[in-house]
Design a protein around this motif. Structure first.
Motif, PDB file in Angstrom:
ATOM      1  N   GLN A 149      48.916 -35.368 -36.085  1.00 44.19           N
ATOM      2  CA  GLN A 149      48.935 -34.770 -34.948  1.00 44.19           C
ATOM      3  C   GLN A 149      48.382 -35.454 -33.376  1.00 44.19           C
ATOM      4  OE1 GLN A 149      48.143 -30.084 -35.407  1.00 44.19           O
ATOM      5  NE2 GLN A 149      48.986 -30.078 -37.219  1.00 44.19           N
ATOM      6  N   HIS A 159      38.341 -30.218 -38.644  1.00 43.07           N
ATOM      7  CA  HIS A 159      38.395 -28.971 -37.955  1.00 43.07           C
ATOM      8  C   HIS A 159      38.914 -28.193 -38.553  1.00 43.07           C
ATOM      9  CE1 HIS A 159      42.038 -27.358 -40.729  1.00 43.07           C
ATOM     10  NE2 HIS A 159      42.885 -29.088 -40.636  1.00 43.07           N
ATOM     11  N   TRP A 162      42.155 -23.407 -40.452  1.00 44.11           N
ATOM     12  CA  TRP A 162      42.931 -22.787 -39.821  1.00 44.11           C
ATOM     13  C   TRP A 162      43.629 -22.306 -40.529  1.00 44.11           C
ATOM     14  CZ3 TRP A 162      42.633 -27.032 -35.846  1.00 44.11           C
ATOM     15  CH2 TRP A 162      43.088 -27.851 -35.781  1.00 44.11           C
ATOM     16  N   GLU A 164      48.264 -23.273 -40.743  1.00 40.14           N
ATOM     17  CA  GLU A 164      49.593 -24.050 -40.154  1.00 40.14           C
ATOM     18  C   GLU A 164      50.324 -23.134 -40.230  1.00 40.14           C
ATOM     19  OE1 GLU A 164      51.340 -27.849 -40.248  1.00 40.14           O
ATOM     20  OE2 GLU A 164      48.891 -28.607 -40.305  1.00 40.14           O
ATOM     21  N   ARG A 201      51.938 -14.148 -33.301  1.00 41.00           N
ATOM     22  CA  ARG A 201      53.152 -15.421 -33.476  1.00 41.00           C
ATOM     23  C   ARG A 201      54.569 -15.151 -33.747  1.00 41.00           C
ATOM     24  NH1 ARG A 201      56.422 -17.403 -37.304  1.00 41.00           N
ATOM     25  NH2 ARG A 201      56.204 -19.835 -37.656  1.00 41.00           N
ATOM     26  N   HIS A 218      48.817 -23.236 -28.530  1.00 43.11           N
ATOM     27  CA  HIS A 218      48.961 -24.240 -29.605  1.00 43.11           C
ATOM     28  C   HIS A 218      48.111 -23.201 -31.484  1.00 43.11           C
ATOM     29  CE1 HIS A 218      49.070 -27.071 -26.410  1.00 43.11           C
ATOM     30  NE2 HIS A 218      49.944 -27.981 -27.726  1.00 43.11           N
ATOM     31  N   PHE A 219      47.253 -22.377 -31.100  1.00 45.02           N
ATOM     32  CA  PHE A 219      46.373 -21.396 -30.938  1.00 45.02           C
ATOM     33  C   PHE A 219      46.619 -20.106 -31.598  1.00 45.02           C
ATOM     34  CE2 PHE A 219      44.352 -25.278 -31.515  1.00 45.02           C
ATOM     35  CZ  PHE A 219      44.662 -26.070 -32.955  1.00 45.02           C
ATOM     36  N   GLN A 229      47.721 -22.178 -36.360  1.00 46.96           N
ATOM     37  CA  GLN A 229      48.414 -22.663 -35.687  1.00 46.96           C
ATOM     38  C   GLN A 229      49.865 -22.441 -34.976  1.00 46.96           C
ATOM     39  OE1 GLN A 229      47.802 -27.154 -36.966  1.00 46.96           O
ATOM     40  NE2 GLN A 229      48.113 -27.894 -34.593  1.00 46.96           N
ATOM     41  N   CYS A 230      49.978 -22.004 -34.019  1.00 47.62           N
ATOM     42  CA  CYS A 230      51.016 -22.045 -33.834  1.00 47.62           C
ATOM     43  C   CYS A 230      52.648 -23.511 -33.374  1.00 47.62           C
ATOM     44  CB  CYS A 230      51.819 -21.199 -32.980  1.00 47.62           C
ATOM     45  SG  CYS A 230      51.140 -19.566 -32.978  1.00 47.62           S
ATOM     46  N   LEU A 233      49.866 -30.515 -31.984  1.00 46.94           N
ATOM     47  CA  LEU A 233      48.117 -30.762 -31.374  1.00 46.94           C
ATOM     48  C   LEU A 233      49.061 -32.192 -30.183  1.00 46.94           C
ATOM     49  CD1 LEU A 233      44.881 -30.897 -32.660  1.00 46.94           C
ATOM     50  CD2 LEU A 233      45.409 -28.979 -31.497  1.00 46.94           C
ATOM     51  N   ILE A 250      44.643 -21.956 -25.794  1.00 49.78           N
ATOM     52  CA  ILE A 250      44.154 -20.614 -27.029  1.00 49.78           C
ATOM     53  C   ILE A 250      44.654 -18.931 -27.303  1.00 49.78           C
ATOM     54  CG2 ILE A 250      42.585 -20.553 -28.851  1.00 49.78           C
ATOM     55  CD1 ILE A 250      41.222 -23.092 -28.514  1.00 49.78           C
TER      56      ILE A 250
END
Length: 319
Positions: A149, A159, A162, A164, A201, A218-219, A229-230, A233, A250
């Motif tokens: 990413q 990171h 989360w 994905e 989401r 993004h989040f 995470q939608c 990055l 975010i």
């Protein structure tokens, strides 16, 4: 007509034919044919009818040369050689062009891989030199495509936890356009109290079907601290209209009427912000509210409590 008169008549006809076509004798006798081989008749020549011995007329048909003239053969051979040489030149040109392109690409790649900042030579201590070399190593990882990413594999692996769950690529929530630089991190709130990260989401996902508007992030951080995470990055999200091309966004869920985040949401947000500014070599002051770009009261609690916002950035700095 007597036999003698008939023979005399045939002789006269033959002489007349010879006068019209002096080469006819060669074709009839088969002599000197090589001298006339390849000649093209400009028009069909028909022989004058003659009387056969039986008294009937016979017709002789035009005789055409079979082989081309010598000069025509030379001309055709010369043209063929020219075509072959032209094709050979074209092939050489294509090969040279491809070779030049490959050499140019190789030079550019080597320049990027072997580029060492001037600070390496000016480093006053070995530790500074080691840090510089590590930075160069990170650039090499990104250049050679070993990143994830848009980040190096080592940076990405650090990171926070989360889930994905990327949105489907569509023009309303995930356009798939590349995010080539990151200058700021934007914090938002969902403006839907009590809704979960999964529900928000799903809202972004449904935009591809209902076309209600363009929106995403993004989040998304849920009020229980979960992170979804939608959008990758290295792609843009539709969050801050004038800054989508150089920022990461975010969204934060909440329960309180005043828009204050739960402690679980807050803790996950601090961890995620800390990782992002480290990954993109940013500072806490590069963390912005949606309010800071356009004046929208988002996240509403931190637009009405400046001290809480300053404390949030300080917590990121001290983590």
């Amino acid at each position: 007509m007597t036999q003698e008169n008939r023979s005399s008549r045939q002789a006269e006809i033959h002489i007349t034919q010879m006068r019209r076509n002096p080469y006819l004798v060669d074709y009839q006798t088969g002599k000197n044919t090589s001298r006339h081989t390849g000649r093209h008749t400009e028009q069909s020549q028909h022989s004058t009818p003659a009387m056969s011995q039986e008294g009937t007329r016979t017709r002789t048909y035009p005789q055409h040369s079979v082989a081309p003239r010598q000069e025509d053969r030379h001309r055709l051979a010369r043209a063929e050689r020219q075509r072959r040489r032209r094709r050979a030149r074209i092939r050489r040109y294509i090969r040279m062009t491809l070779l030049s392109a490959c050499i140019l690409v190789g030079i550019i790649a080597l320049t990027k891989l072997l580029r060492v900042p001037a600070s390496t030579a000016e480093a006053s201590t070995p530790l500074e030199a080691i840090d510089t070399v590590q930075q160069v190593g990170k650039e090499i990882e990104n250049t050679t495509g070993t990143g994830i990413q848009g980040l190096s594999a080592e940076t990405y692996a650090a990171h926070p936890d989360w889930t994905e769950d990327f949105l489907t690529v569509n023009e309303y929530s995930r356009p798939g356009d590349p995010l080539t630089e990151v200058n700021n991190i934007f914090v938002h709130y969902t403006a839907n109290p009590g809704t979960s990260a999964a529900q928000n989401r799903s809202y972004f996902e449904q935009l591809k079907d209902n076309h209600e508007r363009s929106a995403s992030a993004h989040f998304i951080i849920g009020y229980n601290g979960e992170i979804i995470q939608c959008v990758p990055l290295d792609e843009i999200a539709y969050a801050v209209q004038t800054r989508n091309e150089d920022s990461i966004s975010i969204e934060c869920c909440y329960k309180a009427d005043n828009g204050q985040f739960t402690q679980e949401t807050y803790d996950s947000l601090i961890k995620l912000l800390k990782w992002l500014i480290d990954a993109y070599d940013l500072q806490p002051d590069d963390i912005l509210r949606h309010y800071d770009c356009g004046g929208k009261k988002c996240p509403i609690y931190y637009t009405e409590h400046e001290d809480a916002w300053d404390r949030l950035k300080e917590d990121v700095k001290n983590l």
